[in-house]
Design a protein around this motif. Sequence first.
Motif, mmCIF file in Angstrom:
data_model
loop_
_atom_site.group_PDB
_atom_site.id
_atom_site.type_symbol
_atom_site.label_atom_id
_atom_site.label_comp_id
_atom_site.label_asym_id
_atom_site.label_seq_id
_atom_site.Cartn_x
_atom_site.Cartn_y
_atom_site.Cartn_z
ATOM 1 N N GLU A 1 -3.858 7.753 10.019
ATOM 2 C CA GLU A 1 -4.302 6.033 10.837
ATOM 3 C C GLU A 1 -4.037 5.320 9.379
ATOM 4 O O GLU A 1 -3.147 4.538 9.486
ATOM 5 N N MET A 2 -3.903 6.254 8.468
ATOM 6 C CA MET A 2 -3.205 5.334 6.865
ATOM 7 C C MET A 2 -2.294 5.363 6.389
ATOM 8 O O MET A 2 -2.112 4.702 6.060
ATOM 9 N N GLU B 1 -7.226 12.526 9.352
ATOM 10 C CA GLU B 1 -6.956 10.327 8.698
ATOM 11 C C GLU B 1 -5.805 10.043 8.873
ATOM 12 O O GLU B 1 -5.359 9.218 8.132
ATOM 13 N N THR C 1 -10.203 10.335 -0.791
ATOM 14 C CA THR C 1 -10.000 11.649 -0.561
ATOM 15 C C THR C 1 -10.570 12.711 -0.011
ATOM 16 O O THR C 1 -10.919 13.986 -0.369
ATOM 17 N N LEU C 2 -11.354 12.744 1.349
ATOM 18 C CA LEU C 2 -12.462 13.391 2.248
ATOM 19 C C LEU C 2 -11.819 13.959 2.620
ATOM 20 O O LEU C 2 -10.340 14.363 3.488
ATOM 21 N N THR C 3 -11.703 15.397 3.326
ATOM 22 C CA THR C 3 -12.176 15.792 4.551
ATOM 23 C C THR C 3 -12.982 16.384 5.061
ATOM 24 O O THR C 3 -14.646 16.449 4.483
ATOM 25 N N ASP C 4 -12.846 17.037 6.273
ATOM 26 C CA ASP C 4 -14.592 17.623 6.642
ATOM 27 C C ASP C 4 -15.564 18.656 6.268
ATOM 28 O O ASP C 4 -16.611 18.712 6.417
ATOM 29 N N PHE D 1 -10.383 13.591 -5.190
ATOM 30 C CA PHE D 1 -9.873 14.591 -6.710
ATOM 31 C C PHE D 1 -9.196 13.401 -7.640
ATOM 32 O O PHE D 1 -9.205 12.878 -8.620
ATOM 33 N N TRP E 1 -15.827 18.660 2.803
ATOM 34 C CA TRP E 1 -16.384 18.347 1.966
ATOM 35 C C TRP E 1 -17.640 17.681 2.483
ATOM 36 O O TRP E 1 -18.550 16.934 1.649
ATOM 37 N N PHE F 1 -0.733 1.983 7.898
ATOM 38 C CA PHE F 1 -0.786 0.846 6.937
ATOM 39 C C PHE F 1 -0.153 0.547 5.978
ATOM 40 O O PHE F 1 0.100 -0.043 4.766
ATOM 41 N N LYS G 1 -7.807 -2.910 3.222
ATOM 42 C CA LYS G 1 -6.324 -2.415 3.140
ATOM 43 C C LYS G 1 -6.803 -1.569 2.340
ATOM 44 O O LYS G 1 -6.827 -1.939 0.850
ATOM 45 N N GLY G 2 -6.899 0.345 2.625
ATOM 46 C CA GLY G 2 -6.379 0.827 1.792
ATOM 47 C C GLY G 2 -8.145 1.127 1.549
ATOM 48 O O GLY G 2 -8.940 0.345 2.143
ATOM 49 N N VAL G 3 -8.573 1.074 -0.192
ATOM 50 C CA VAL G 3 -9.163 0.618 -0.550
ATOM 51 C C VAL G 3 -9.718 -0.497 -1.535
ATOM 52 O O VAL G 3 -10.735 -0.592 -2.337
ATOM 53 N N ASP G 4 -8.490 -1.368 -1.516
ATOM 54 C CA ASP G 4 -9.172 -3.029 -1.978
ATOM 55 C C ASP G 4 -9.935 -3.630 -0.940
ATOM 56 O O ASP G 4 -9.552 -3.326 0.807
ATOM 57 N N MET H 1 -2.885 13.661 -9.761
ATOM 58 C CA MET H 1 -3.309 12.298 -8.380
ATOM 59 C C MET H 1 -3.367 10.570 -8.842
ATOM 60 O O MET H 1 -3.194 9.434 -9.449
ATOM 61 N N HIS I 1 -5.504 12.652 2.429
ATOM 62 C CA HIS I 1 -4.698 14.120 2.839
ATOM 63 C C HIS I 1 -5.439 14.588 4.143
ATOM 64 O O HIS I 1 -5.033 15.445 4.259
ATOM 65 N N ALA I 2 -6.359 14.273 4.258
ATOM 66 C CA ALA I 2 -7.363 14.933 5.661
ATOM 67 C C ALA I 2 -6.323 14.909 7.075
ATOM 68 O O ALA I 2 -5.918 13.882 7.065
ATOM 69 N N VAL J 1 -2.778 4.191 -2.195
ATOM 70 C CA VAL J 1 -3.987 5.158 -2.045
ATOM 71 C C VAL J 1 -4.016 7.077 -1.443
ATOM 72 O O VAL J 1 -2.732 6.455 -1.413
ATOM 73 N N MET J 2 -5.199 7.372 -2.071
ATOM 74 C CA MET J 2 -4.409 8.726 -1.965
ATOM 75 C C MET J 2 -5.615 9.519 -0.055
ATOM 76 O O MET J 2 -6.674 9.233 -0.328
ATOM 77 N N LEU K 1 1.007 -1.246 -0.241
ATOM 78 C CA LEU K 1 -0.113 0.337 0.486
ATOM 79 C C LEU K 1 0.465 1.611 -0.202
ATOM 80 O O LEU K 1 1.190 0.900 0.950
ATOM 81 N N ALA L 1 -11.615 1.151 6.439
ATOM 82 C CA ALA L 1 -10.461 1.677 6.609
ATOM 83 C C ALA L 1 -9.390 2.385 7.165
ATOM 84 O O ALA L 1 -8.902 2.420 7.942
ATOM 85 N N THR L 2 -10.369 4.188 7.329
ATOM 86 C CA THR L 2 -9.620 4.240 8.535
ATOM 87 C C THR L 2 -11.064 5.059 9.083
ATOM 88 O O THR L 2 -12.460 4.739 9.084
ATOM 89 N N ALA L 3 -11.254 6.099 10.261
ATOM 90 C CA ALA L 3 -12.590 6.405 11.087
ATOM 91 C C ALA L 3 -13.394 7.331 10.058
ATOM 92 O O ALA L 3 -14.812 7.406 10.383
ATOM 93 N N LEU L 4 -12.404 8.322 9.514
ATOM 94 C CA LEU L 4 -13.507 9.392 9.109
ATOM 95 C C LEU L 4 -13.784 8.650 7.993
ATOM 96 O O LEU L 4 -15.068 9.901 7.665
ATOM 97 N N ARG L 5 -14.258 8.191 7.767
ATOM 98 C CA ARG L 5 -14.369 7.203 6.139
ATOM 99 C C ARG L 5 -16.041 6.763 6.519
ATOM 100 O O ARG L 5 -16.886 6.638 6.452
#
Lengths: 269, 269, 269
Positions: free
Chosen positions: A56-57, A53, B70-73, B28, B75, A60, B140-143, A31, A49-50, A46-47, A21, B102-106
């Motif tokens: 945590e990312m 987050e 590619t989230l932020t608050d 993005f 968004w 991995f 695992k990431g986005v997989d 990107m 940037h928050a 994986v992309m 990863l 994968a992450t809490a934010l998501r």
Amino acid sequence: MSSFGQICAENLEKVRARKPLIHNITNFVVMNSTANVLLAAGASPVMAHAANEVEEMAGFAGALVLNIGTLTDIWVESMLLAGRKCTELKTPIVLDPVGSGATALRTITAKRIIEETSVSVIRGNASEILSLRNTDSKTKGVDSLHSVDEAAEAAKALAIELGTTLAITGPVDLVTDGQRVLRVANGHPLMSYVTGTGCAATSVIGAFAAVDDDTVTATATALAYYGLAGEKAGAMSNGPGSFMVNLLDALYNLTPEDVKAGSKISADA
Amino acid sequence: MSSFGQICAENLEKVRARKPLIHNITNFVVMNSTANVLLAAGASPVMAHAANEVEEMAGFAGALVLNIGTLTDIWVESMLLAGRKCTELKTPIVLDPVGSGATALRTITAKRIIEETSVSVIRGNASEILSLRNTDSKTKGVDSLHSVDEAAEAAKALAIELGTTLAITGPVDLVTDGQRVLRVANGHPLMSYVTGTGCAATSVIGAFAAVDDDTVTATATALAYYGLAGEKAGAMSNGPGSFMVNLLDALYNLTPEDVKAGSKISADA
Amino acid sequence: MSSFGQICAENLEKVRARKPLIHNITNFVVMNSTANVLLAAGASPVMAHAANEVEEMAGFAGALVLNIGTLTDIWVESMLLAGRKCTELKTPIVLDPVGSGATALRTITAKRIIEETSVSVIRGNASEILSLRNTDSKTKGVDSLHSVDEAAEAAKALAIELGTTLAITGPVDLVTDGQRVLRVANGHPLMSYVTGTGCAATSVIGAFAAVDDDTVTATATALAYYGLAGEKAGAMSNGPGSFMVNLLDALYNLTPEDVKAGSKISADA
């Protein structure tokens, strides 16, 4: 068929087997193409940037790639958060100082990342790499004003000063940790007519660094594999549009045997 | 040539005739490829994410697609604003919970969107869908770590719990509203070597949901059309670069007759 | 082989010789494709949008391209900062009012940029251009509801009112500064099936404006070159995927002789 060709083949096999990863905090322009290059190579991009987050990312990730194109202050903070996490976990960090030397924001940010995190490899063109040492160095946008040769001695000294591996890419790429100097002669002129080919090279270095603890060989073999794919693509392309398509196909199709035979890595005496 | 093939053909005709505006608030990495997929399919894509614009834009849309890569608050707030507007207008909302689990934010964001808006369809891989129920699920990431089969029973239960249609995509896609279960066997392995092919599938579901009120058939026929284009593309490609090019061409060239004949949709007993 | 063909050839030669730096503050959807179009044309693209960087970057630029797709308030401020810098330096500013007329944010922003900076050229579809004058004009997302012909008289009046050159693109493009009216008949229908082809045209105008002080001929010749590349690409493509690839190849391969012979620029009496 040097031993570097053998290492290149082994690293490619490991990337495809382990699918590391690769966490990229990179610029908006590249990107999509960066993710596609990593997928074609066999890695798992994986992309993210928050600020809430990235740690945590990054936790991995097999490697973290920081790229300072299209930067803003918020992104700098996220890069530093992810970078500190990877420093703590001893996860390789690869930095692409896009446009360092062109604007103060970029130069300052590149230097901050180097100071505040443990960067394993920095890949840039000669001007960008030189800008990390010499504030007089000027880059024109993100293009290089200096040749790889001019930068070689500076790179060795800078690699020692920073305790990192430097990769200066150009017609022949130069990789050094201050002791060893490797040169990679793979590549194709059409690469400079497609945006993000340098940025994607940086991410491929990340993928190879995730499976090879020797950052010098990881970097040189990544560049050889990537450059060899560029050669294959260039030989069958009509211009930059078809080149990018063929580059992705070549990255996907190159076998360990191909890179063993085709990589052009040499060590300076 | 099931009746599902007929519905697929009709939905494709309707998308091309009506050119529904699909409002995407997406990541993005895939904005460009998603827009190109929607255009090739015959829909009219728009990307807009500013808090002071999304409600107005969503008001024109035939469907809203929310994608949390590619989230932020900031968004997240825009997604909720647009989502509430579409809930009010009964405009279909399609959610792609990229990297949920994968992450809490998501994970938290995906759940918030489901709770605070009226989501019509959620499309993800098995791990992402499972993460919406089970906080122990890890991606695992986005997989995906889970197979579509493992997820089938969970999906039916979860669809009922959430009152939405779920689409779990993989070698064979599964679509369920908790009552009906449809399976879509179209697709090609190269899809997993191009970034954003799942995200684009979600947007094609949006386009089909804009013209078909039955979200189960809209979703399954969108996936069949998209997967069939993938099959056509895969048969003539040398790798992921040429695959993406050929996928766009195939989405553009497939006729209603082609999808009637080539879609592989079946209903569970 | 009008004299416009000669100017088109000369401008293309100048772009390739001088490689002007084109500073784009543009939308997320098209950053990659815009950069690739500029590189294929021979220019040097840079994307930078941070408030604490844009004035410095704009100071190096041969032209500034402002594009209001995927806008937020922070980006508006950066566009104005860069625009004021270029106004001061008399660097050409090219505006793409994507979706102006569709939402208040976009219409207001386009007008603010026009009022607060010295815009040299505005390129849009007819609805977008009309929205700059008439608040009753409505656009459906970013697609045009009005024909180029309807917009011609309005464009001349608006060009005079704003003291700028306007380019309304469609099957035949119209370029006017309020006095002269040029029409450009190059182009291909597949352009409307690829996202960002209009946005990239705007950036090519920027590249030509960087080497040609006459904004009317710079704009018309840029559109002719770009449209001719579209014709070449369209003739050998199977759909929008291969079209974009072939467009980049054609932009790269077209010679000054090709554009002299193939450009279709005419002046209204």
